[in-house]
Design a protein around this motif. Structure first.
Motif, short mmCIF file in Angstrom:
data_model
loop_
_atom_site.label_atom_id
_atom_site.label_comp_id
_atom_site.label_asym_id
_atom_site.label_seq_id
_atom_site.Cartn_x
_atom_site.Cartn_y
_atom_site.Cartn_z
N PHE A 237 0.85 -1.18 0.00
CA PHE A 237 0.00 0.00 0.00
C PHE A 237 0.90 1.24 0.00
O PHE A 237 1.23 1.79 1.04
N SER A 238 1.29 1.66 -1.19
CA SER A 238 2.17 2.81 -1.32
C SER A 238 1.38 4.10 -1.15
O SER A 238 0.14 4.11 -1.13
N GLN A 239 2.09 5.21 -1.10
CA GLN A 239 1.43 6.51 -1.01
C GLN A 239 0.70 6.89 -2.29
O GLN A 239 -0.08 7.83 -2.31
N GLU A 240 0.94 6.13 -3.36
CA GLU A 240 0.24 6.37 -4.62
C GLU A 240 -1.00 5.47 -4.75
O GLU A 240 -1.67 5.49 -5.79
N ASN A 241 -1.30 4.69 -3.74
CA ASN A 241 -2.51 3.88 -3.76
C ASN A 241 -3.73 4.79 -3.97
O ASN A 241 -3.82 5.87 -3.38
N GLU A 242 -4.67 4.35 -4.81
CA GLU A 242 -5.81 5.21 -5.14
C GLU A 242 -6.67 5.52 -3.92
O GLU A 242 -7.21 6.63 -3.79
N GLY A 243 -6.80 4.56 -3.01
CA GLY A 243 -7.54 4.84 -1.79
C GLY A 243 -6.86 5.90 -0.94
O GLY A 243 -7.53 6.71 -0.27
N ARG A 244 -5.52 5.92 -0.96
CA ARG A 244 -4.77 6.94 -0.23
C ARG A 244 -4.89 8.29 -0.94
O ARG A 244 -5.02 9.33 -0.29
N GLU A 305 -11.08 5.54 7.69
CA GLU A 305 -10.55 4.36 8.40
C GLU A 305 -9.38 3.79 7.61
O GLU A 305 -9.39 3.74 6.39
N HIS A 306 -8.34 3.36 8.35
CA HIS A 306 -7.13 2.78 7.76
C HIS A 306 -6.38 3.79 6.89
O HIS A 306 -5.52 3.40 6.09
N GLY A 307 -6.73 5.06 7.01
CA GLY A 307 -6.10 6.07 6.17
C GLY A 307 -6.52 6.00 4.72
O GLY A 307 -5.76 6.37 3.83
N LEU A 308 -7.77 5.55 4.49
CA LEU A 308 -8.26 5.34 3.13
C LEU A 308 -9.57 6.09 2.90
O LEU A 308 -10.28 6.46 3.84
N ALA A 309 -9.90 6.28 1.63
CA ALA A 309 -11.20 6.75 1.20
C ALA A 309 -11.70 5.85 0.09
O ALA A 309 -10.93 5.13 -0.53
N ASP A 310 -13.01 5.89 -0.14
CA ASP A 310 -13.69 5.14 -1.19
C ASP A 310 -13.88 3.68 -0.80
O ASP A 310 -14.33 3.42 0.31
N LYS A 311 -13.56 2.70 -1.65
CA LYS A 311 -13.94 1.30 -1.38
C LYS A 311 -12.82 0.36 -1.81
O LYS A 311 -11.68 0.56 -1.44
#
Length: 373
Positions: A237-244, A305-311
């Motif tokens: 889960f890099s900083q370029e992950n779309e959820g991030r 949550e988990h430092g994420l957005a969306d799904k």
């Protein structure tokens, strides 16, 4: 007249299985006789399991959906099989897991036979079939085989159509009412009101744009902010992950998180108001007592949550979604109950078809309501 209403889960395919059985010894409403049930599917977007007041959310106001839950059954552990809009919708339309319908890429290779979709099967069994709002596939379904009434649109919150500026939830409501007014009175109906809310407009920095009348809601509320635990996610889960990336769009400051979540909740409350208008129309037309109402959504949503957005990922926030089923055939002792059995969106196709007396086809992976008189 005795009846059994069951949501039967496939032991072979579900990780957890159980049966939900409603048993009654009373008669069905004598005005209903043996008429096929109408089915109203209220299919929202990006709602997680607790975007409901009745589910314990301390902020969001959803009085209409709460009332439907108190008159029906709310499934508390309902999940989607794949938390991506188009895949989840393809599962609903086909009654199949992704492994079988294979609709991995939006707009590409929806290989379900056109005469085997839930729409087509309901139409084949003499239902008037309507769809308003988000189809979510970016492919063209055969209108003749699938629909009597079709108005598909998504991707915006505000749009000028003709001489009027529409909010998309207002248009969902108006189109649903138009279907109910124009449909034949001597046939049962299946209507999917496919709300775009609470989906964000990803290309707009504002993300969530409610109706102006809703902006006074939640002004004095403080929305809970989860801890940013993204550094505890697996190494890939890099900083370029779309959820991030989307977390940065929506939630990376306190002020932004509060604004985004309040607008998200405003849009949820607008859907609730829309549902009330549609249900009121069914009451006025005398059809409510012969209409099964289903409320659910295509996937959940991370609210930081988990430092994420969306799904997308198989956390509870992403895969666990609301499911309310209000069936007028239900005995009073079961109204307002909750069920904690593990249920999946793949079961909804057969649930809808069962109202029309359509037996589950061999190509369906889920099972739904079974009614025995």
């Amino acid at each position: 007249m005795k009846w059994i209403l069951a949501l039967c889960l496939l032991v072979s395919s579900h990780p957890i299985a159980g049966d939900y059985v409603l048993r009654g010894t009373g008669s069905m409403n004598e005005n209903d006789g043996d008429r096929p049930m109408n089915v109203l599917l209220l299919y929202a977007d990006d709602w997680r399991y607790n975007t409901l007041g009745v589910a314990g959310n301390p902020v969001v106001e959803t009085p209409v959906l709460d009332a439907l839950s108190r008159e029906g059954v709310r499934f508390t552990e309902n999940c989607v099989t794949t938390s991506i809009c188009w895949i989840s919708r393809a599962t609903l339309y086909s009654g199949q897991y992704l492994a079988r319908h294979k609709f991995k890429r939006i707009g590409k290779n929806f290989n379900v036979p056109q005469n085997e979709t839930v729409y087509s099967l309901m139409k084949k069994h003499k239902y008037t079939v309507g769809h308003v709002g988000k189809l979510g596939l970016n492919v063209e379904l055969n209108r003749r085989l699938n629909f009597d009434f079709y108005d598909e649109y998504e991707g915006w919150h505000w749009k000028r159509i003709g001489d009027r500026l529409w909010h998309i939830t207002e248009k969902n409501t108006a189109d649903a009412l138009r279907f109910l007014r124009e449909k034949p009175k001597d046939k049962p109906f299946f209507l999917n009101v496919a709300y775009y809310a609470t989906h964000a407009v990803d290309t707009d920095v504002r993300q969530y744009m409610p109706q102006r009348a809703s902006m006074s809601m939640y002004l004095n509320d403080t929305i809970f902010e989860p801890e940013d635990t993204y550094d505890k996610m697996p190494y890939f889960f890099s900083q370029e992950n779309e959820g991030r990336n989307r977390w940065r769009w929506r939630f990376d400051t306190h002020k932004k998180h509060q604004r985004m979540m309040k607008n998200y909740y405003r849009m949820a409350s607008e859907v609730d108001t829309s549902v009330g208008i549609i249900v009121d129309q069914l009451q006025k037309s005398g059809e409510l007592n012969n209409t099964m109402i289903i409320f659910t959504t295509d996937n959940g949503n991370f609210h930081a949550e988990h430092g994420l957005a969306d799904k997308w990922y198989p956390h509870q926030e992403s895969i666990r979604v609301p499911l309310i089923i209000n069936d007028p055939r239900m005995d009073d002792e079961y109204k307002g109950t909750t069920n904690d059995a593990f249920t999946l969106n793949v079961d909804l196709t057969a649930t809808i078809l069962s109202a029309a007396g359509v037996n589950n086809t061999p190509n369906h992976d889920g099972t739904g309501y079974e009614r025995t008189l």
